[in-house]
Design an enzyme around this catalytic site. Structure first.
Site, PDB file in Angstrom:
ATOM      1  N   LYS A  69       8.739   3.933   2.810  1.00 27.68           N
ATOM      2  CA  LYS A  69       8.048   3.251   1.700  1.00 27.68           C
ATOM      3  C   LYS A  69       8.758   1.937   1.340  1.00 27.68           C
ATOM      4  O   LYS A  69       8.131   0.886   1.159  1.00 27.68           O
ATOM      5  CB  LYS A  69       7.985   4.190   0.493  1.00 27.68           C
ATOM      6  CG  LYS A  69       7.654   3.533  -0.821  1.00 27.68           C
ATOM      7  CD  LYS A  69       6.262   2.933  -0.808  1.00 27.68           C
ATOM      8  CE  LYS A  69       6.119   1.900  -1.892  1.00 27.68           C
ATOM      9  NZ  LYS A  69       5.116   2.185  -2.849  1.00 27.68           N
ATOM     10  N   CYS A 103       6.902  -3.484  -7.605  1.00 22.49           N
ATOM     11  CA  CYS A 103       7.139  -2.871  -6.291  1.00 22.49           C
ATOM     12  C   CYS A 103       7.887  -3.822  -5.376  1.00 22.49           C
ATOM     13  O   CYS A 103       9.049  -3.605  -5.035  1.00 22.49           O
ATOM     14  CB  CYS A 103       5.811  -2.501  -5.667  1.00 22.49           C
ATOM     15  SG  CYS A 103       4.777  -1.563  -6.797  1.00 22.49           S
TER      16      CYS A 103
END
Ligand code: SAJ
Length: 419
Positions: free
Chosen positions: A216, A270
């Site tokens: 991720k 993010c």
């Protein structure tokens, strides 16, 4: 033991009802699960129980209102017992870009006393390698009667299933994106997959928890490095008086070149954060990832250095700053370079009038609201009044406007939309 598919409505508690937790809770509830969403914020909980969404995300409001009114989703501040827990809490960083796992630790301590054995706990939050293990250790520290050893009375199953949906397209991507699922122990990954298959039509990519964690982070670091390349090009092109958007368009005609778009910096919770988790974990081995972060973080300063000297030459200057969100067509101002730029503009030009335009919000964030030289203004009015039009976010409203209203203005277009 019954599987999720045989079970009529599996029970799920989603811890953290933010940008990821709430859409996930909603889509699970509309796909056959009984879902309780848990959040520490009383207002968020009350709003959700009235069927309302506390932030803008296309298609979420209708889906949420439906599941709440059917009784498949409710929100609370008290963590209940459930067969499945999904932990979707924030993972920010502390000073020095060190990951802060406080919220994960708190979630573990909330869940631990409720466990009876055989529950599945899925970590969704983007996390540094080793965090699923940390979550499991924290649970087991307070419940020594439970174990990671599978198939015993006190077995608890841990998996990591990182979210990878794009804000603005969350309700589509939750259903269609492939999912990486990392197992910490037993068949935790398979059981997490069974649950997620209630709503996700994408491929399930099975691995161990640590690889899932790094995968991720890798996805977001990949994007950050590529945006940094575009941003660095924009600074090179500026010094050479070359139009960077034309430059990139030309280069992208090469069959194996696909350069991203420069902008005023990289924002959101993010891409501007996750690469630091890699740097914190492996500082010696990550010079490229670190430098990309630094290049992207330098871009707001570069943009301001171009604008401010020009603005200072106009007495009583009025600047229309178009956009405060971190990217187009959303209301999310987190880690937004546009917001940071408008703040610094207000600091450095106390005599200026700054007409901040953000069509997706009704009031300015407090640090801007409190300034006498900044006001939230409608697009047309701001542009009409301004000497300088400073485009920071490529919201549709700005991209599609009639460019003739810009004719007499000094235009700084950081996104290249009126190119
Ligand atoms: N940006 C540019 N130039 C570009 C693309 C983006 O300057 O060419 C900027 C945007 O304006 C924004 C920032 O980058 O400020 C990030 O925007 P984004 O659209 O690239 O990504 P996020 O942060 O909204 O979502 C990302 C996605 N990750 C990837 O595309 C690899 C999403 O799939 C993840 O789920 C999400 O991070 C997350 O939650 O981790």
């Amino acid at each position: 033991m019954r599987s999720v598919r045989e079970n009529k409505r599996p029970s799920v508690a989603v811890i953290g009802l933010g940008y990821i937790g709430l859409p996930t809770a909603t889509v699970l509830a509309s796909s056959g699960a009984d879902v309780v969403g848990v959040d520490t914020n009383n207002e968020t909980v009350a709003l959700i129980n009235r069927g309302q969404v506390p932030f803008v995300e296309p298609d979420l409001a209708t889906a949420l209102a439906g599941t709440v009114s059917q009784g498949f989703l409710r929100a609370t501040t008290e963590t209940p017992h459930a067969e499945h827990y999904i932990v979707a809490v924030p993972t920010p960083f502390k000073l020095g870009h060190i990951p802060d796992l406080t919220y994960i630790e708190a979630a573990a301590k909330q869940i631990a006393p409720l466990l009876r054995g055989n529950e599945v706990i899925v970590l969704e939050s983007t996390s540094p390698p080793g965090t699923t293990e940390f979550l499991a250790d924290t649970v087991l520290d307070s419940r020594p009667d439970l174990t990671l050893e599978p198939n015993t009375a006190g077995s608890i199953y841990f998996a990591h299933c990182p979210e990878r949906v794009l804000p603005g397209r969350i309700m589509i991507e939750l259903r269609t994106n492939d999912r990486t699922v990392g197992t910490l122990n037993g068949d935790a990954g398979e059981r997490a997959r069974d649950l997620y298959q209630l709503f996700c039509e994408g491929e399930f990519l099975m691995t161990d928890a640590r690889t899932a964690e790094l995968s991720k982070l890798t996805e977001n670091a990949y994007r950050d490095v590529n945006i940094a390349f575009a941003n660095e090009l924009s600074m090179i092109a500026d010094g050479l008086d070359i139009n960077v958007w034309e430059l990139i368009e030309l280069a992208n005609h090469h069959p194996r070149v696909n350069i991203l778009q420069p902008g005023p910096g990289v924002g959101g919770h993010c891409i501007a954060v996750d690469p630091w988790f890699i740097v914190a974990t492996s500082p010696e081995a990550s010079p490229l990832i670190r430098t990309a972060r630094e290049v992207n973080d330098s871009k707001p300063g570069f943009v301001l250095d171009k604008l401010i000297p020009q603005a200072k030459r106009i007495s009583g200057v009025k600047i229309a700053a178009l956009g405060l969100a971190f990217k187009p067509n959303i209301d999310d101002l987190r880690e937004s370079p546009a917001r940071q730029i408008v703040n610094r503009l207000a600091d450095e030009l106390p005599e200026a009038t700054i007409l901040a335009v953000e069509p997706n919000i009704d009031e300015l964030p407090s640090e801007l609201e409190s300034r006498s030289n900044v006001s939230l203004t409608a697009t047309g009015e701001a542009i009409e009044e301004a000497d300088i039009v400073f485009l920071l976010v490529d919201h549709n409203e700005f991209v599609n406007l009639d460019q003739s209203i810009l004719a007499q203005k000094i235009v700084h277009d950081t996104r290249g939309v009126w190119n």
